[in-house]
Every structure is written in structure tokens, then in C-alpha cells.
Motif scaffolding. Structure first.
Motif, short mmCIF file in Angstrom:
data_model
loop_
_atom_site.label_atom_id
_atom_site.label_comp_id
_atom_site.label_asym_id
_atom_site.label_seq_id
_atom_site.Cartn_x
_atom_site.Cartn_y
_atom_site.Cartn_z
N GLU A 148 4.86 7.36 -6.70
CA GLU A 148 4.18 6.53 -5.70
C GLU A 148 5.24 5.95 -4.76
O GLU A 148 6.26 5.43 -5.22
N LEU A 149 4.97 6.05 -3.48
CA LEU A 149 5.85 5.47 -2.46
C LEU A 149 5.04 4.41 -1.73
O LEU A 149 4.02 4.72 -1.11
N VAL A 150 5.47 3.15 -1.84
CA VAL A 150 4.70 2.07 -1.21
C VAL A 150 5.57 1.27 -0.25
O VAL A 150 6.80 1.31 -0.31
N ARG B 4 0.84 -1.20 0.00
CA ARG B 4 0.00 0.00 0.00
C ARG B 4 0.87 1.24 0.00
O ARG B 4 2.05 1.19 0.35
N ARG C 260 14.85 1.40 -8.95
CA ARG C 260 15.52 0.52 -7.99
C ARG C 260 16.37 1.34 -7.03
O ARG C 260 16.81 2.44 -7.35
N ARG D 258 5.02 5.46 -13.30
CA ARG D 258 4.69 4.06 -13.56
C ARG D 258 5.89 3.12 -13.71
O ARG D 258 5.71 1.93 -13.98
N VAL E 43 9.37 1.38 -1.55
CA VAL E 43 9.61 1.15 -2.97
C VAL E 43 9.08 2.36 -3.73
O VAL E 43 7.99 2.86 -3.43
N GLU F 239 8.00 4.31 -7.23
CA GLU F 239 7.56 4.23 -8.62
C GLU F 239 7.46 5.65 -9.15
O GLU F 239 6.82 6.50 -8.53
N GLU G 153 10.22 -5.66 -5.62
CA GLU G 153 11.24 -4.63 -5.48
C GLU G 153 11.57 -4.35 -4.01
O GLU G 153 12.66 -3.87 -3.69
N ILE H 210 9.25 1.44 -11.87
CA ILE H 210 9.92 1.26 -10.58
C ILE H 210 11.36 1.77 -10.69
O ILE H 210 12.05 1.50 -11.67
N VAL I 180 2.59 4.52 1.27
CA VAL I 180 3.05 5.01 2.56
C VAL I 180 2.15 6.17 2.96
O VAL I 180 1.83 7.02 2.13
#
Lengths: 269, 69
Positions: B61-63, A58, B45, B41, B36, B38, A103, B43, A60
């Protein structure tokens, strides 16, 4: 002569659960969602004896960045983390989540969910197959959450799934094993491990599910929503072990008539 | 320092214009080992975070992992 009971440890010892080349001792896999707090989750998972623990991907929460990730509470060196694609409604979305999960750097295993309906959370089996093929090509070990349909299970295996995970009943329903026949059939026809995922409500459900011969069970709500999650986790651990042992032992045949257990001869006249 | 507009986890946000992704995480107080990233769209690394600039209009996006079944 000795009064000590015979040691049956060697007799009862089970083979490990092998999924995608990984070996696990426990056949109970558990989720980390919906617990009252992290301390209770950690104690329940410990009591369950599980090796495999599922997590979700999800965003952060940028307003509160400290200590909110589940990994803060679950040491990755103690548990095998299995990320899921829960909440994804298309193959593309599920593939995106799987790539993000990989990842994070733990492993290439993914519990693949492609949901087809908000009310029942039943899987979209077309989307599931499409996502499976893409992810397998990219080197993922896919554990696919699916319905209790043999044909879909066979196609998932053919598509290269490391394990197929049919439901016992809908996610979070606690309705138990609704179709033992389907689960038995799927198990008898697949070579990859069959892990029943979703729907188990209490220990008897887990036991009867394992008695169908499946390789393991994944559950979350049955523990998290129990009045005492730690105690329920302990019960589930033993139910899974008992059901597995009973299946390995081979049950007696069912009969419509009684057969006496004591001798019919030697009676007093 | 001039600010730029990006979309960060679905919300519009102004950030300093000279940041790399590693700098953005630092700016937000996030540990890159637990997140992680993005960008548009794709990723990015971890080893590339310090070499990848944040640009005007980026969708980032930070997930991370949360509890789930």
C-alpha cells in the motif's frame, strides 16, 4: 489631551491554545476537504487564520501521481498538520491509519475518528476508547472526535487523550450547536482542551459554540461548501474570536423583566 | 527480466522481480518523501526502503495525505 481611542490590545489579549504541549494562536482549526480547487482552499485557510489544518490518509492514485497530494499546496512549515482517521469503522483500522500518518513524518498528533454508522457518521465510542488506549501507549497525542456525551468524554480523558472533540451536530450537516448544555457540561468537567468538531454551519453557530467556553472549533464543510469559502473563512475567524472574547468577558444575567438603561430620575414634570 | 505479481494499492500488478521498495517507487515515478509504504501490513520506514526487496505475492500500500476534515 488626545483624541485617540484607548488601545485595548493588552486588555483583550488571549492565552494561547495548548494541546499536547503544542501552542497555537488561533482557536479555529480547519479541514482541507471538499474545496472546489486547491487554490480556493489555500486562500480560505489563509483567511481563516488557522494554525492547525487537518488532512486525511488515502492511497496514492497511481494513474495520476503528480501534484495530487495536499501537501503540495500546504507548506508544512506554515501549518501544523493534523492527520485524521476519517473513514475508519473499527479501532484496528483507525490505529493502522494513525501509524501510517505518523510515518509521513510530521508529528505524533492524530485526530482519531472511529465511525459507527454510515448514515449519521456518529462515532463508535467503544472503538474510540480501544483505539485511544492503543495509540496513547504508542506515544500518539490523540484528539478524539466523539459525541456530546459527558461520560464518553470523561473516559477519553482518562484514557489519555490530548484533547476531546465533541460534535456540535453530525459531520457535514451544518445544523449548528444542537446541545449547548452537553458541550458546557463536558467543558466544565474536563481538564484537557475541548475542541468542538463538526456541525457548525455559519458564523453565528461558531460564535455561540465558543460562548459555551470551549477551547476551539474544528470545521471543514462550513467553509468548503459556502458560496464564497474565503469570505466565510474570514467570518468564522471573527466569530470564533468574538465568541471566545464574549465568554471570557462573562455575559450579563438573563432576566424575564426589563430594566431601564437610562436614569429614571431627572425626568421633566 | 522476470516479472513478479504483487497487489499494489488493491490492484494486481506485474513489476520487475529485482526491485527494492525504493526501486518500486522510482519505477512508479513517486517521490519517497511524499509517500508512506506498507508492505504486508507492516510499515517500512524511509531509510529501509532501499534495502527492502519486493517479493512475489507482496501486498503493498502506498499512501499520502489528501484533503480531509
Amino acid at each position: 489631551m488626545s483624541n485617540t481611542a484607548p488601545d485595548v490590545t493588552a486588555h483583550t489579549a488571549d492565552t494561547p491554545l495548548l494541546i499536547g504541549g503544542q501552542s497555537f494562536t488561533s482557536r479555529l482549526l480547519v479541514g482541507t476537504g471538499k474545496y472546489k480547487d486547491n487554490a480556493e482552499m489555500v486562500r480560505a485557510i489563509d483567511a481563516s487564520g488557522a494554525d492547525v489544518v487537518t488532512v486525511a490518509v488515502r492511497r496514492v492514485d497511481l494513474d495520476r501521481t503528480r501534484e495530487q497530494g495536499v501537501l503540495y499546496h500546504l507548506p508544512a512549515n506554515r501549518y501544523f498538520l493534523l492527520a485524521n482517521t476519517a473513514g475508519c469503522y473499527t479501532a484496528d483500522e483507525a490505529v493502522r491509519y494513525a501509524r501510517l500518518a505518523r510515518e509521513a513524518g510530521f508529528n505524533e498528533f492524530i485526530k482519531l475518528e472511529v465511525i459507527g454508522d454510515k448514515e449519521t457518521l456518529l462515532p463508535d465510542t467503544d472503538g474510540l476508547l480501544v483505539a485511544t488506549r492503543t495509540l496513547v501507549k504508542e506515544g500518539f497525542k490523540v484528539l478524539a472526535y466523539t459525541n456530546d456525551d459527558l461520560i464518553t468524554a470523561l473516559r477519553l480523558e482518562e484514557a489519555g487523550c490530548a484533547a476531546v472533540m465533541p460534535l456540535a451536530s453530525p459531520i457535514g450537516s451544518g445544523l449548528g450547536l444542537l446541545n449547548p448544555y452537553s458541550i458546557r457540561t463536558i467543558k466544565s468537567r474536563l481538564s484537557v482542551p475541548v475542541i468542538v468538531d463538526a456541525g457548525v454551519g455559519t458564523a453565528s453557530d461558531a460564535c455561540v459554540t465558543m460562548e459555551q467556553g470551549v477551547d476551539g472549533i474544528l470545521m471543514n464543510t462550513a467553509l468548503a461548501e459556502a458560496a464564497d469559502p474565503v469570505l466565510m473563512a474570514w467570518a468564522m475567524r471573527h466569530a470564533v474570536e468574538a465568541g471566545r472574547a464574549a465568554w471570557r468577558a462573562g455575559r450579563m444575567p438573563r432576566r424575564e423583566t426589563a430594566i431601564p438603561s437610562s436614569p429614571t430620575t431627572g425626568m421633566l414634570r | 527480466m522476470p516479472m513478479i505479481s504483487i497487489a499494489l494499492n488493491g490492484d494486481p500488478r506485474q513489476v520487475p522481480g529485482s526491485l527494492t521498495l525504493a526501486g518500486l517507487l522510482d519505477h512508479l515515478g513517486l517521490d519517497p518523501r511524499t509517500v508512506v509504504v506498507e508492505q504486508n501490513r507492516a510499515i517500512v520506514r524511509r531509510p529501509q526502503l532501499a534495502e527492502t526487496p519486493v517479493a512475489e505475492g507482496d501486498v503493498i500500500e502506498l499512501v499520502h495525505f489528501v484533503g480531509g476534515g
